[in-house]
Design a protein around this motif. Sequence first.
Motif, short mmCIF file in Angstrom:
data_model
loop_
_atom_site.label_atom_id
_atom_site.label_comp_id
_atom_site.label_asym_id
_atom_site.label_seq_id
_atom_site.Cartn_x
_atom_site.Cartn_y
_atom_site.Cartn_z
N ASP A 90 7.60 -7.84 -12.78
CA ASP A 90 8.48 -7.06 -11.91
C ASP A 90 7.82 -5.76 -11.48
N THR A 91 6.99 -5.21 -12.37
CA THR A 91 6.27 -3.98 -12.05
C THR A 91 5.31 -4.20 -10.88
N VAL A 92 4.57 -5.30 -10.93
CA VAL A 92 3.64 -5.62 -9.84
C VAL A 92 4.42 -5.88 -8.54
N GLU A 93 5.53 -6.58 -8.65
CA GLU A 93 6.33 -6.87 -7.46
C GLU A 93 6.82 -5.58 -6.82
N ALA A 94 7.31 -4.65 -7.62
CA ALA A 94 7.84 -3.40 -7.10
C ALA A 94 6.75 -2.52 -6.49
N HIS A 95 5.63 -2.41 -7.19
CA HIS A 95 4.58 -1.47 -6.77
C HIS A 95 3.66 -2.03 -5.69
N VAL A 96 3.57 -3.36 -5.60
CA VAL A 96 2.60 -3.97 -4.68
C VAL A 96 3.25 -4.94 -3.70
N CYS A 97 3.96 -5.94 -4.23
CA CYS A 97 4.44 -7.04 -3.37
C CYS A 97 5.46 -6.56 -2.33
N ASN A 98 6.45 -5.77 -2.76
CA ASN A 98 7.41 -5.24 -1.80
C ASN A 98 6.74 -4.33 -0.78
N LEU A 99 5.73 -3.62 -1.23
CA LEU A 99 4.98 -2.74 -0.32
C LEU A 99 4.27 -3.56 0.75
N LEU A 100 3.71 -4.70 0.37
CA LEU A 100 3.02 -5.56 1.35
C LEU A 100 3.97 -6.00 2.45
N GLY A 101 5.20 -6.37 2.08
CA GLY A 101 6.17 -6.76 3.09
C GLY A 101 6.46 -5.65 4.06
N LEU A 102 6.57 -4.44 3.56
CA LEU A 102 6.81 -3.28 4.43
C LEU A 102 5.64 -3.07 5.39
N VAL A 103 4.42 -3.06 4.85
CA VAL A 103 3.24 -2.77 5.67
C VAL A 103 3.01 -3.85 6.72
N ARG A 104 3.25 -5.11 6.34
CA ARG A 104 3.01 -6.22 7.26
C ARG A 104 4.07 -6.34 8.35
N ASN A 105 5.31 -6.06 8.02
CA ASN A 105 6.41 -6.45 8.90
C ASN A 105 7.16 -5.31 9.57
N CYS A 106 6.90 -4.08 9.19
CA CYS A 106 7.72 -2.98 9.69
C CYS A 106 6.89 -1.97 10.48
N GLU A 107 7.58 -1.28 11.37
CA GLU A 107 6.99 -0.16 12.11
C GLU A 107 7.51 1.14 11.50
N PHE A 108 6.61 2.12 11.41
CA PHE A 108 7.01 3.43 10.90
C PHE A 108 6.03 4.47 11.41
N GLU A 109 6.47 5.71 11.41
CA GLU A 109 5.63 6.82 11.88
C GLU A 109 4.69 7.30 10.79
N SER A 110 5.17 7.29 9.56
CA SER A 110 4.33 7.68 8.43
C SER A 110 4.88 7.01 7.18
N LEU A 111 4.03 6.99 6.14
CA LEU A 111 4.42 6.36 4.88
C LEU A 111 3.94 7.22 3.72
N LEU A 112 4.87 7.55 2.82
CA LEU A 112 4.54 8.27 1.60
C LEU A 112 4.85 7.36 0.41
N TYR A 113 3.82 7.02 -0.35
CA TYR A 113 3.94 6.10 -1.48
C TYR A 113 3.99 6.88 -2.79
N LEU A 114 5.03 6.62 -3.60
CA LEU A 114 5.12 7.29 -4.88
C LEU A 114 4.27 6.57 -5.92
N SER A 115 3.23 7.25 -6.36
CA SER A 115 2.37 6.75 -7.42
C SER A 115 2.66 7.56 -8.67
N SER A 116 1.73 7.62 -9.60
CA SER A 116 2.00 8.24 -10.89
C SER A 116 0.79 8.98 -11.43
N THR A 117 1.04 10.08 -12.12
CA THR A 117 -0.04 10.79 -12.80
C THR A 117 -0.52 10.05 -14.04
N ARG A 118 0.14 8.94 -14.40
CA ARG A 118 -0.39 8.08 -15.48
C ARG A 118 -1.77 7.55 -15.12
#
Length: 270
Positions: free
Chosen positions: A59-87
């Motif tokens: 589920d972690t991979v799906e949330a951090h990567v797979c859902n993101l791929l759907g957004l990048v491939r299929n959606c239009e946007f002016e800018s994108l800010l991705y929440l990553s981690s200091t871990r």
Amino acid sequence: MITVLGASGFIGSHLANRLQTLGLQYQAIGRTDALPAKNLGHVIYCIGLTADFRSRLLDTVEAHVCNLLGLVRNCEFESLLYLSSTRLYANDDSSSEEKALHVEPRRPTDLFNISKAMGESIVLNCCQNARVARVSNVYGPDFTSENFVSSIIRDAISNRKVVFLTAPDSAKDYISVDDAVNGLIQIATSGRERTYNLASGVNVSHAELANRLQTLTGCEIEFAPGAETVRFPQINIDRMRKEFNFAPASILDDFGPLIRLYETNREALK
């Protein structure tokens, strides 16, 4: 228009509330909601797992990567800010945004870091006008969360005893949810760099948290026998300070008001 993805989560919901307070145009979309078939404007990607990632690796991979791929491939946007981690700095002794990162694929806990690094790489290499915010440990009124700060406050109030599973000299960075969402809005709307550390810039030890918690609640404190020391490098927030005059609060100063909030909401702690 600002689109908050993952708006049903802790950070996402506070972000949406803050945008409403500021009177900014926004739309809040939950993790499982369908994306609108229109330009999403400035997207802030808050979809992710935190405390429970160890038991939900796929589920972690799906949330951090797979859902993101759907957004990048299929959606239009002016800018994108991705929440990553200091871990991502956990295996290093410094925390500059420009330094190379190190991960160990054979270590189960590094799957979180690897998935965040993959998300960063997608955003920074496959999108125009994209940024990354590496966020440290966020605290706030998250009454049912299994995150560390929420769990120790709940135990102090409900059980009158807190058992720390890591040693007193363990230490990491904590940022309030209010400082985090304000920083995210600034980065999303006017950030000049591609990667930002969004943190307090100060490491706080478990001993300091335990002493403060005991003083404020009178709870019993115990450290598990043989508990290991887990220390993260101090997070460099010079970029946020210089660009946005960022001055985050201290968790030790915020503990009093935060504990009072949890006490007021005792029913939600059950």
